[in-house]
Design a protein around this motif. Structure first.
Motif, PDB file in Angstrom:
ATOM      1  N   GLY A  47      15.531 -26.108  -6.520  1.00 44.57           N
ATOM      2  CA  GLY A  47      16.811 -26.202  -5.839  1.00 44.57           C
ATOM      3  C   GLY A  47      16.891 -25.442  -4.533  1.00 44.57           C
ATOM      4  N   ALA A  48      15.766 -25.168  -3.911  1.00 42.09           N
ATOM      5  CA  ALA A  48      15.764 -24.436  -2.641  1.00 42.09           C
ATOM      6  C   ALA A  48      16.525 -25.220  -1.576  1.00 42.09           C
ATOM      7  CB  ALA A  48      14.336 -24.181  -2.184  1.00 42.09           C
ATOM      8  N   VAL A  49      17.144 -24.482  -0.669  1.00 45.20           N
ATOM      9  CA  VAL A  49      17.964 -25.073   0.392  1.00 45.20           C
ATOM     10  C   VAL A  49      17.268 -24.850   1.730  1.00 45.20           C
ATOM     11  CG1 VAL A  49      20.195 -25.022   1.557  1.00 45.20           C
ATOM     12  CG2 VAL A  49      20.052 -24.607  -0.916  1.00 45.20           C
ATOM     13  N   PRO A  50      17.027 -25.916   2.497  1.00 42.88           N
ATOM     14  CA  PRO A  50      16.365 -25.739   3.800  1.00 42.88           C
ATOM     15  C   PRO A  50      17.315 -25.146   4.841  1.00 42.88           C
ATOM     16  CG  PRO A  50      16.930 -28.049   3.460  1.00 42.88           C
ATOM     17  CD  PRO A  50      17.288 -27.336   2.191  1.00 42.88           C
ATOM     18  N   LEU A  51      16.834 -24.113   5.530  1.00 47.31           N
ATOM     19  CA  LEU A  51      17.593 -23.541   6.636  1.00 47.31           C
ATOM     20  C   LEU A  51      17.100 -24.073   7.976  1.00 47.31           C
ATOM     21  CD1 LEU A  51      18.217 -21.583   4.209  1.00 47.31           C
ATOM     22  CD2 LEU A  51      18.642 -19.844   5.946  1.00 47.31           C
ATOM     23  N   ASN A  52      15.904 -24.617   7.978  1.00 44.01           N
ATOM     24  CA  ASN A  52      15.377 -25.360   9.124  1.00 44.01           C
ATOM     25  C   ASN A  52      14.163 -26.136   8.626  1.00 44.01           C
ATOM     26  OD1 ASN A  52      13.062 -23.457   9.383  1.00 44.01           O
ATOM     27  ND2 ASN A  52      14.610 -22.047  10.216  1.00 44.01           N
ATOM     28  N   GLY A  53      13.417 -26.718   9.528  1.00 44.19           N
ATOM     29  CA  GLY A  53      12.301 -27.557   9.114  1.00 44.19           C
ATOM     30  C   GLY A  53      11.110 -26.800   8.563  1.00 44.19           C
ATOM     31  N   TRP A  54      11.148 -25.488   8.603  1.00 49.34           N
ATOM     32  CA  TRP A  54      10.035 -24.670   8.137  1.00 49.34           C
ATOM     33  C   TRP A  54      10.365 -23.877   6.874  1.00 49.34           C
ATOM     34  CZ3 TRP A  54       5.420 -24.422  11.112  1.00 49.34           C
ATOM     35  CH2 TRP A  54       5.484 -25.050  12.371  1.00 49.34           C
ATOM     36  N   ILE A  55      11.628 -23.501   6.718  1.00 48.24           N
ATOM     37  CA  ILE A  55      11.997 -22.505   5.719  1.00 48.24           C
ATOM     38  C   ILE A  55      13.111 -23.015   4.818  1.00 48.24           C
ATOM     39  CG2 ILE A  55      13.044 -20.210   5.413  1.00 48.24           C
ATOM     40  CD1 ILE A  55      11.679 -19.428   8.075  1.00 48.24           C
ATOM     41  N   ALA A  56      12.930 -22.805   3.516  1.00 48.01           N
ATOM     42  CA  ALA A  56      13.979 -23.062   2.533  1.00 48.01           C
ATOM     43  C   ALA A  56      14.041 -21.848   1.610  1.00 48.01           C
ATOM     44  CB  ALA A  56      13.697 -24.328   1.735  1.00 48.01           C
ATOM     45  N   ALA A 168      19.302 -15.384  11.136  1.00 45.39           N
ATOM     46  CA  ALA A 168      20.573 -15.401  11.862  1.00 45.39           C
ATOM     47  C   ALA A 168      21.625 -16.212  11.116  1.00 45.39           C
ATOM     48  CB  ALA A 168      20.366 -15.967  13.267  1.00 45.39           C
ATOM     49  N   LEU A 169      21.213 -17.306  10.477  1.00 48.89           N
ATOM     50  CA  LEU A 169      22.157 -18.092   9.669  1.00 48.89           C
ATOM     51  C   LEU A 169      22.708 -17.270   8.511  1.00 48.89           C
ATOM     52  CD1 LEU A 169      20.288 -21.519   9.510  1.00 48.89           C
ATOM     53  CD2 LEU A 169      22.589 -21.167  10.441  1.00 48.89           C
ATOM     54  N   LEU A 170      21.837 -16.529   7.862  1.00 45.29           N
ATOM     55  CA  LEU A 170      22.270 -15.696   6.743  1.00 45.29           C
ATOM     56  C   LEU A 170      23.189 -14.571   7.207  1.00 45.29           C
ATOM     57  CD1 LEU A 170      18.782 -15.557   5.028  1.00 45.29           C
ATOM     58  CD2 LEU A 170      20.819 -16.617   4.029  1.00 45.29           C
ATOM     59  N   VAL A 171      22.863 -13.970   8.327  1.00 46.08           N
ATOM     60  CA  VAL A 171      23.697 -12.900   8.884  1.00 46.08           C
ATOM     61  C   VAL A 171      25.077 -13.438   9.248  1.00 46.08           C
ATOM     62  CG1 VAL A 171      24.000 -11.390  10.894  1.00 46.08           C
ATOM     63  CG2 VAL A 171      21.805 -11.446   9.689  1.00 46.08           C
ATOM     64  N   VAL A 201      24.340  -8.323  -0.414  1.00 40.39           N
ATOM     65  CA  VAL A 201      24.167  -9.600  -1.088  1.00 40.39           C
ATOM     66  C   VAL A 201      22.732 -10.069  -0.869  1.00 40.39           C
ATOM     67  CG1 VAL A 201      24.915 -10.975   0.913  1.00 40.39           C
ATOM     68  CG2 VAL A 201      25.119 -11.928  -1.389  1.00 40.39           C
ATOM     69  N   ALA A 202      22.163 -10.741  -1.857  1.00 44.29           N
ATOM     70  CA  ALA A 202      20.809 -11.273  -1.743  1.00 44.29           C
ATOM     71  C   ALA A 202      20.824 -12.579  -0.963  1.00 44.29           C
ATOM     72  CB  ALA A 202      20.218 -11.498  -3.130  1.00 44.29           C
ATOM     73  N   TYR A 203      19.729 -12.867  -0.279  1.00 43.18           N
ATOM     74  CA  TYR A 203      19.618 -14.097   0.499  1.00 43.18           C
ATOM     75  C   TYR A 203      19.908 -15.327  -0.358  1.00 43.18           C
ATOM     76  CZ  TYR A 203      17.239 -11.783   4.479  1.00 43.18           C
ATOM     77  OH  TYR A 203      16.912 -11.013   5.565  1.00 43.18           O
ATOM     78  N   ARG A 209      25.325 -21.930   1.479  1.00 43.89           N
ATOM     79  CA  ARG A 209      26.425 -21.980   2.452  1.00 43.89           C
ATOM     80  C   ARG A 209      25.935 -21.665   3.861  1.00 43.89           C
ATOM     81  NH1 ARG A 209      30.182 -18.159   1.611  1.00 43.89           N
ATOM     82  NH2 ARG A 209      28.950 -16.972   0.111  1.00 43.89           N
ATOM     83  N   ALA A 210      24.969 -20.772   3.976  1.00 41.78           N
ATOM     84  CA  ALA A 210      24.442 -20.426   5.296  1.00 41.78           C
ATOM     85  C   ALA A 210      23.805 -21.625   5.976  1.00 41.78           C
ATOM     86  CB  ALA A 210      23.431 -19.299   5.172  1.00 41.78           C
ATOM     87  N   ALA A 211      23.194 -22.496   5.193  1.00 37.88           N
ATOM     88  CA  ALA A 211      22.528 -23.669   5.757  1.00 37.88           C
ATOM     89  C   ALA A 211      23.497 -24.608   6.452  1.00 37.88           C
ATOM     90  CB  ALA A 211      21.790 -24.414   4.652  1.00 37.88           C
ATOM     91  N   LEU A 212      24.787 -24.510   6.129  1.00 40.63           N
ATOM     92  CA  LEU A 212      25.796 -25.388   6.727  1.00 40.63           C
ATOM     93  C   LEU A 212      26.377 -24.820   8.012  1.00 40.63           C
ATOM     94  CD1 LEU A 212      27.728 -26.323   3.454  1.00 40.63           C
ATOM     95  CD2 LEU A 212      25.903 -27.615   4.591  1.00 40.63           C
TER      96      LEU A 212
END
Length: 755
Positions: A47-56, A168-171, A201-203, A209-212
């Motif tokens: 169930g990993a969520v992609p934050l960009n094309g390299w990282i989920a 930066a998305l997580l921050v 809070v953990a990543y 939500r950060a991915a959005l």
């Protein structure tokens, strides 16, 4: 005496990429296409969520990183993971690698930029613009490749930016949740903190939500803030390799798999004249006999041939050996190494070739007090990967599935689609670890061969395995070459003019034709690299190469053209020092007054080496390749005409050292690989056939023959440069120069043999 030479117009085919048509003003001023988000979905787990094309990021905090580069022992999976972990502020143990999908954002731009034919001292606008343009072209072509010691160099910006953007998305999400400025949110070890309110809070809890959201300002870390980059953290693959759990291409075991052994034309470019399958049909386990010749294009390692498919590899191998095959050697049936060297010598004397570099006025050669002219020679070389060539393929239900260790998934997909009769989107590629690559697995001939065989196995996956003999006699070889080096000394013993002319095949012509479908023509940068771009401050220079086409398949061998040209150049520099009556190290120092980085590397190696032990001598070589500067001191003895290398000190300036331990490992590997070739590597041709077949006549160093290798990493604040190949070119000339110091014999041919 040197003669003035008219310079030919510098024409370069940039590795077959015709960029002239792309250099439109409107397109040229646009920024390069982004590399953060691709069109293809990541193969995510848990169930990993992609934050960009390299990282989920998964809910448990695991960071799934798309890995587009092949791991073949060079430690790239660890080094690239370190870049992301650094910028994302997670531990390296949080990174889990997933195979990158077939998307152009993973293209290797750095390896394409390396084809630009500029001298390293050229830092002008023309070079900057050409690099910009070729980077844009490379991004559009989208070639995913591991080679040219370029992986960390290419990832230095792209993968750090991916990590920094995800962070930066997580921050931004944490700041929004806590209603605080983003500047007050701190990250550490996969968690976000607001120290004032004591919130954390953990990543994994924020990732979805950060991915959005939007990342806001993205800033890469200042090198002074690095906590991971620059440290010798253990490699990610150490445990699985030491426990035997690592999976290589040869370990693929899809359900229902059968095996194939091959018989390929023993004559270069030969064809099948006839086969008699009836002679082997009753052998145990035999399933079919398949002619795959039409799938293999010219100038590949895999030539025309036949496969025997059976229930086990041993059964297939036994039946293949027993299969009566008649061969038609064709025009190459009388080809020999002697004839090849004769053609190179004739071309060296009769043709000017292409001019790769000129400086000053070669007419000044007439003022030389003394002129030295020498001819050097190097043979064809095989790659000799420890894992033999193999590939597993299945053709079923309109899809082609391939299991293989490859340096170039782009080329592997193209070959599979072409032979399988499907579109590239219908090719499923499973990538594995490589038991050695060295440039051999940049090719896709084994993929084409396996798919051609799989088309005839009624949907069953088939694993093709080459024997060591198949591998050695059907490689794409490092070109054989000759070099005529001429230089003039003034009264003070300084070189006032230097002319280098080389002759040999153009491997890039063949490579681009068989892998990119582009015509090979014009000058080939790889033929002259390492000579035309040397840093020695010689006022008058002329560097030419004569392309001599031949029948032998040519390919990229570890360090490519530098592997032979460093031997030519550094041996001849030593020869000039001797003629001038000067110490070889001091002679080099006087030609590096405006190159402080090169001088520092040379001094570091010499200082570390100290004095040779009694009965031994030191030989020195200095060479730059793939952006890195290397100096080596080889400590050598000679007994009963046998050359023994006891110790090698290698100093390297490769920019910022991402992982010093991996750099040391790669230096050791490169030295051993280059020394194997220097002392015993030679592929010869007789009656159109490769003579050598296994380690008995194509030896690699055994453990008791390996010298102590000491690595000195020269500190640098420059961006990372290549590491996997730069320590290979210098070892042969360093050893040859030490042999001269001991015996007075100047060895101008490889492998090194005393008369």
């Amino acid at each position: 005496m040197l003669k003035p030479k008219q310079s030919s117009r510098r024409r370069f085919m940039l590795s077959g990429v015709a960029i002239a048509g792309a250099m439109l003003v409107g397109w040229g001023v646009m920024p390069p296409r982004q590399r953060l988000r691709g069109k293809e979905q990541l193969p995510l787990e848990n169930g990993a969520v992609p934050l960009n094309g390299w990282i989920a990021i998964a809910s448990d905090g695991t960071v799934q990183l798309a890995m587009p580069r092949a791991e073949m022992g060079q430690g790239v999976h660890t080094a690239l993971s370190m870049l992301v972990a650094e910028e994302l502020d997670v531990g390296l143990d949080a990174i889990k690698l997933v195979q990158a999908p077939a998307d152009k954002i993973y293209a290797n731009l750095a390896v394409m930029r390396e084809t630009l034919p500029f001298h390293p001292d050229d830092t002008g606008r023309t070079r900057a613009f050409a690099s910009w343009m070729l980077g844009k072209v490379a991004r559009e072509l989208g070639i995913v490749i591991t080679g040219g010691s370029s992986s960390v160099k290419d990832a230095w910006s792209a993968m750090r930016e991916a990590g920094a953007t995800a962070r930066a998305l997580l921050v931004a999400q944490a700041a929004q949740d806590w209603k605080v400025p983003p500047e007050q949110v701190r990250t550490e070890n996969g968690h976000l903190y607001h120290d004032i309110s004591k919130k954390s809070v953990a990543y994994g809890a924020l990732a979805a939500r950060a991915a959005l959201g939007q990342p806001g300002k993205v800033t890469l870390k200042d090198p002074h803030a690095f906590r991971l980059i620059g440290t010798s953290v253990p490699r990610l693959d150490s445990r699985i390799k030491s426990e035997g759990a690592a999976m290589y291409g040869i370990d693929a075991r899809p359900e229902g798999m059968v095996y194939a052994a091959v018989r390929m034309s023993p004559v270069v470019g030969g064809k099948i004249a006839g086969i008699t399958p009836a002679e082997v049909v009753k052998m145990p386990g035999l399933l079919s006999v398949i002619d795959f010749s039409n799938a293999i294009e010219p100038f590949n390692g895999a030539g025309a041939g036949v496969a025997v498919v059976a229930s086990s590899f041993w059964q297939a191998k036994q039946a293949a050996a027993a299969l009566p095959v008649r061969w038609d050697g064709g025009a190459n049936a009388s080809l020999s190494s002697e004839a090849i060297y004769t053609s190179l010598a004739n071309a060296l004397e009769s043709e000017n070739g292409d001019s790769y570099h000129q400086r000053g006025d070669m007419a000044q050669a007439a003022n030389a007090l003394r002129t030295i002219k020498s001819v050097y020679r190097v043979p064809y070389l095989a790659h000799a990967c420890m894992e033999p060539i193999n590939c597993t393929a299945q053709v079923k239900d309109g899809k082609v599935t391939v299991w293989v260790g490859t340096q170039a998934p782009t080329f592997a997909r193209r070959a599979a689609a072409r032979v399988g009769g499907v579109s590239e989107s219908d090719v499923i590629l499973h990538e594995y670890l490589l038991g050695g690559g060295f440039g051999r697995r940049l090719e896709a001939d084994m993929v084409a061969q396996a798919v051609a065989i799989a088309r005839e196995t009624k949907g069953a996956p088939v694993q093709v395995i080459w024997t060591r003999e198949d591998d050695t006699t059907h490689d794409v070889y490092r070109p054989a070459a000759l070099a005529r080096m001429t230089a003039g000394l003034d009264a003070a013993g300084n070189i006032i003019a230097w002319e280098a002319k080389t002759a040999g095949g153009a491997l890039t012509h063949q490579f681009t034709k068989r892998n990119l479908g582009l015509p090979g023509a014009g000058p080939d940068r790889s033929t002259a690299e390492g000579v035309y771009d040397m840093q020695y401050e010689i006022p008058n220079q002329q560097i030419n190469h004569v392309v001599v086409d031949g029948a032998v398949p040519l390919g990229n061998w570890r360090s490519v053209g530098h592997s032979q040209n460093a031997f030519f150049k550094e041996s001849f520099v030593d020869e000039m020092a001797s003629a001038a009556g000067k110490d070889p190290v001091e002679f080099r120092r006087t030609m590096l007054l405006n190159h402080p980085r090169h001088l520092a590397v040379l001094n570091a190696a010499v200082a570390k080496a100290g004095k040779p032990a009694e009965g031994r001598a030191h030989g020195v070589a200095l060479h730059q390749s793939f952006g890195s500067i290397v100096a080596q001191v080889a400590e050598v003895s000679v007994q009963d005409k046998q050359i023994r290398v006891h110790r090698v000190v290698c100093a390297i300036d490769c920019g910022i050292a991402v992982n010093p331990n991996i750099i040391a490992q790669q230096v050791e590997s490169a030295v051993v690989y280059g020394l194997s070739a220097a002392l015993g590597g030679e592929i010869t041709i007789k009656e159109g056939k490769v003579v050598q077949s296994n380690f008995a006549d194509y030896p690699v160093l055994r453990m008791n023959e390996v010298p102590a290798v000491e690595t000195v990493i020269v500190l640098s604040a420059e961006p990372p440069e290549g590491v996997g190949e730069p320590a290979t070119p210098a070892i042969a000339p360093a050893v040859a120069n030490a042999v001269f110091a001991l015996t007075g014999q100047r060895l101008r041919s490889l492998p090194l043999r005393l008369a």
